[in-house]
Design an enzyme around this catalytic site. Structure first.
Site, PDB file in Angstrom:
ATOM      1  CE  LYS A  74      -3.738   2.016   2.838  1.00  0.00           C
ATOM      2  NZ  LYS A  74      -4.664   1.429   3.831  1.00  0.00           N
ATOM      3  CB  SER A 149      -7.945   3.306   3.094  1.00  0.00           C
ATOM      4  OG  SER A 149      -7.068   2.740   4.200  1.00  0.00           O
ATOM      5  CB  SER A 173      -8.117   0.453   6.021  1.00  0.00           C
ATOM      6  OG  SER A 173      -9.137   1.641   6.110  1.00  0.00           O
TER       7      SER A 173
END
Length: 462
Positions: A74, A149, A173
């Site tokens: 990420k 996210s 997330s």
């Protein structure tokens, strides 16, 4: 193939890391244009790492079960020499000087980095067209959102671009995209995985963890990325010896507690989600586990305390930029972050008081059961371009309580909606008993067919 399957193929000589990385890069080039999982791809570096790993494995210099296995990160996790964009225009010039601890540990274990993955801006925005990069789309149906996210992390694993990815989890997330994309994701016990070199959202709610296609892969990754790190002030000194220790123990004699009121009374889930959880309960019972209904404080009490802390701490991170460069944020991120400006110290203190009470409440219930069964999202993924439905459904979840309390929580696929979108539940355990949570996940995968389900992106692209 899962990471563990690749590892066994390398050891037997059936595959080489270079063959695998080349195939994955070709797959990404062919299909990621419609999914947007990656924001940067280091193809040349990945091939070089793969060749080196192949030479080491052939020479008998085996570094462990992720040696030669491709991973991706990420893009709020630092990799030396690469931009850490946080999917934001504010960060496009931020080149990391050092690897984050989790990146260093994976590289030391021989894992191969393919690149950086999309996210919701600063891990708080939504699927925004006005952020630095296009939003990731759900491989099961690219007209739908991935959850966030860690949107690119869930999408990349589900699409078969990479067998293992790292994400972060502040209010769900990791578990949200894992659930919406039909893979597995672990939010570890708070402090079990270092956050050093990871751009913060909320200092006391942030967790780093893996997303993969099997609980076995999650456990293998946790053995590498877990453990105390003096460079992270929130790092736990209590460590787990082996996250894989209970994987083969199955479901028999595990005691599950179903937190039914979260998704049937406190906030009503869709009929499909309720049915999928009920079916999962029957499977657990059929394979020797006990399941009883248990009660926690109302879901709203958890989510209220979590949101106050979330908004106060995220404002502390972003206050200066929001005052000086508000137009450089996407609309959704700016709208969410600005809420913290209107909270007072008393609000934050009261939320932290509630937090201690709620931790104790979860601990009390976990004295009598081993694992909690909790809903994940209360509906399948919404359409990505339907802002009203996205806003309505995004908050309909039961993930954030365990960011507040710090207990380990695993998202596992448990069904498909009538539209062919994944449905998911959570297994939640005692703090620092992540291995038992992963046992539950592995046991459930062994007696159901959900882990073998994959999105048909090849057919969709054709």
């Amino acid at each position: 193939m899962t990471a563990s399957e690749l590892s066994r193929a390398y050891r037997s000589g059936a595959l080489t890391p270079e063959t695998v990385v080349t195939a994955l890069l070709q797959r990404i080039a062919r299909y990621d244009g419609g999914i947007n999982a990656f924001v940067s791809l280091d193809a040349e570096g990945a091939i070089a790492q793969a060749r080196q790993a192949g030479r080491e494995i052939a020479a008998g210099n085996w570094r462990g079960p992720l040696h030669g296995v491709p991973v991706a990160f990420k893009d709020l996790i630092d990799m030396a020499g690469q931009v850490t964009s946080c999917h934001s225009r504010l960060m496009l010039d931020q080149v990391a000087e050092r690897d984050a601890t989790v990146v260093r540990r994976l590289h030391d274990a021989g894992a191969i980095s393919l690149g950086k993955l999309a996210l919701h801006e600063f891990a708080i925005g939504g699927p925004s067209d006005d952020a630095a990069y296009p939003p990731a789309r759900n491989p099961w149906d690219t007209e739908h959102q991935t959850g966030g996210s860690s949107s690119g992390s869930g999408a990349a694993v589900a699409a078969g671009f990479v067998p293992l990815a790292l994400g972060t989890d502040t209010g769900g997330s990791i578990r949200n995209p894992a659930g919406h994309c039909g893979v597995v994701g672990l939010k570890p016990t708070y402090g079990a995985v270092s956050r050093h070199g990871v751009f913060p959202l909320c200092f006391t709610l942030d967790h780093v963890g893996p997303i993969a296609r099997s609980s076995e892969d999650l456990a293998i990754a946790m053995n590498i990325i877990g453990g105390h790190d003096p460079e992270d002030p929130g790092s736990a000194r209590q460590t787990v010896d082996d996250y894989t220790a209970e994987l083969s123990s199955g479901l028999r004699d595990l005691r599950f507690g179903l937190v039914r009121h979260f998704h049937e009374q406190d906030m009503q889930a869709s009929a499909e989600v309720v049915g999928a959880i009920d079916d999962a309960v029957q499977v657990l019972r059929q394979h020797g586990a006990s399941v009883t209904d248990v009660s926690l404080p109302p879901l709203a009490r958890f989510t209220t305390a979590q949101r106050v802390i979330f908004h106060a701490e995220s404002w502390a991170v972003h206050a200066n930029w929001l005052r000086e460069r508000p137009a450089d944020y996407s609309y959704i991120a700016r709208r969410k972050l600005i809420v913290g400006a209107f909270l007072g110290a008393g609000d934050y203190v009261q939320a932290q008081r509630w937090r201690l009470q709620l931790i104790q409440a979860v601990d009390r219930v976990l004295r009598d059961v081993d694992i909690l069964i909790v809903a994940n999202s209360l509906e399948p993924a919404s359409a990505i371009d339907d802002e009203v439905e996205f806003v309505r459904t995004y908050a309909r979840q039961a993930r954030s309580p365990f960011n507040l309390t710090g207990h380990p929580a695993l998202a596992v696929m448990c069904g498909l909606s009538s539209d062919g979108l994944p449905l998911s539940l959570q297994f939640v355990g005692r703090c620092h008993e992540d291995a038992k949570v992963l046992r539950a996940g592995a046991g459930f995968e062994q007696v159901t067919a959900w882990r073998g389900q994959h999105p048909a992106i090849d057919r969709e692209a054709a």
